[in-house]
Design a protein around this motif. Structure first.
Motif, short mmCIF file in Angstrom:
data_model
loop_
_atom_site.label_atom_id
_atom_site.label_comp_id
_atom_site.label_asym_id
_atom_site.label_seq_id
_atom_site.Cartn_x
_atom_site.Cartn_y
_atom_site.Cartn_z
N THR A 1 0.84 -1.19 0.00
CA THR A 1 0.00 0.00 0.00
C THR A 1 0.87 1.24 0.00
OG1 THR A 1 -0.07 -0.03 2.41
CG2 THR A 1 -1.83 -1.18 1.26
N ASP A 2 0.24 2.37 -0.12
CA ASP A 2 0.95 3.64 -0.03
C ASP A 2 0.54 4.33 1.26
OD1 ASP A 2 2.08 3.22 -2.52
OD2 ASP A 2 0.53 4.32 -3.57
N ASP A 3 1.51 5.06 1.87
CA ASP A 3 1.16 5.82 3.07
C ASP A 3 0.46 7.12 2.66
OD1 ASP A 3 3.18 7.63 2.32
OD2 ASP A 3 4.56 7.00 3.89
N GLU A 4 0.14 7.94 3.62
CA GLU A 4 -0.61 9.17 3.35
C GLU A 4 0.15 10.16 2.46
OE1 GLU A 4 1.70 9.28 7.02
OE2 GLU A 4 0.03 8.02 6.49
N GLN A 5 1.47 9.97 2.30
CA GLN A 5 2.26 10.84 1.43
C GLN A 5 2.57 10.17 0.09
OE1 GLN A 5 5.56 11.87 3.97
NE2 GLN A 5 4.44 13.53 4.94
N GLY A 6 1.91 9.03 -0.18
CA GLY A 6 2.09 8.36 -1.46
C GLY A 6 3.32 7.49 -1.56
N ARG A 7 4.00 7.25 -0.42
CA ARG A 7 5.20 6.40 -0.42
C ARG A 7 4.79 4.95 -0.17
NH1 ARG A 7 8.06 9.95 4.10
NH2 ARG A 7 6.10 9.28 5.00
N SER A 8 5.51 4.03 -0.79
CA SER A 8 5.22 2.61 -0.62
C SER A 8 5.40 2.21 0.83
CB SER A 8 6.16 1.78 -1.49
OG SER A 8 5.95 2.09 -2.84
N ALA A 9 4.49 1.37 1.33
CA ALA A 9 4.54 0.89 2.71
C ALA A 9 3.93 -0.50 2.78
CB ALA A 9 3.78 1.85 3.63
N GLY A 10 4.24 -1.23 3.84
CA GLY A 10 3.66 -2.55 4.04
C GLY A 10 4.50 -3.64 3.41
N PRO A 11 3.92 -4.85 3.23
CA PRO A 11 4.68 -5.97 2.68
C PRO A 11 5.04 -5.74 1.22
CG PRO A 11 2.43 -6.63 3.23
CD PRO A 11 2.57 -5.20 3.61
N TRP A 12 6.29 -6.06 0.89
CA TRP A 12 6.77 -5.93 -0.49
C TRP A 12 7.31 -7.27 -0.93
CZ3 TRP A 12 10.49 -1.12 -0.55
CH2 TRP A 12 9.77 0.04 -0.26
N VAL A 13 7.18 -7.55 -2.21
CA VAL A 13 7.85 -8.66 -2.87
C VAL A 13 8.39 -8.11 -4.18
CG1 VAL A 13 7.60 -10.93 -3.91
CG2 VAL A 13 6.32 -10.38 -1.84
N GLU A 14 9.70 -8.21 -4.34
CA GLU A 14 10.35 -7.70 -5.56
C GLU A 14 10.96 -8.87 -6.31
OE1 GLU A 14 13.30 -4.94 -4.27
OE2 GLU A 14 11.86 -3.73 -3.18
N ASP A 15 10.77 -8.92 -7.62
CA ASP A 15 11.42 -9.93 -8.43
C ASP A 15 12.92 -9.69 -8.42
OD1 ASP A 15 9.06 -11.22 -9.20
OD2 ASP A 15 8.73 -9.76 -10.80
N ASP A 16 13.68 -10.77 -8.29
CA ASP A 16 15.14 -10.72 -8.34
C ASP A 16 15.56 -10.99 -9.79
OD1 ASP A 16 17.87 -10.99 -8.09
OD2 ASP A 16 17.79 -12.77 -6.82
#
Length: 69
Positions: free
Chosen positions: A14-29
């Protein structure tokens, strides 16, 4: 660094109130597999894991708002 929206295993972030990514992330390697953990204020934060395509944990480490902890 860009967090994937709904990475390889479908984990959304999700995004925080300032539009920055937050919460669980999964990035392809780019070498196969994924890197996963949590984000805070658009940066990696907490415990992060690198899991190659074999599914075995390759490495893990802690981050503090994007910096090694």
């Amino acid at each position: 660094m860009v967090a994937a929206r709904g990475g390889s295993d479908g984990v959304p972030h999700t995004d925080d109130e300032q539009g920055r990514s937050a919460g669980p992330w999964v990035e392809d390697d780019p070498h196969g597999g994924v890197v996963r953990g949590d984000g805070v204020a658009g940066a990696r934060h907490g415990r992060w894991q690198h899991v190659p395509a074999s599914g075995d944990l390759r490495s893990e480490g802690d981050r503090d708002r994007g910096h090694p902890a």
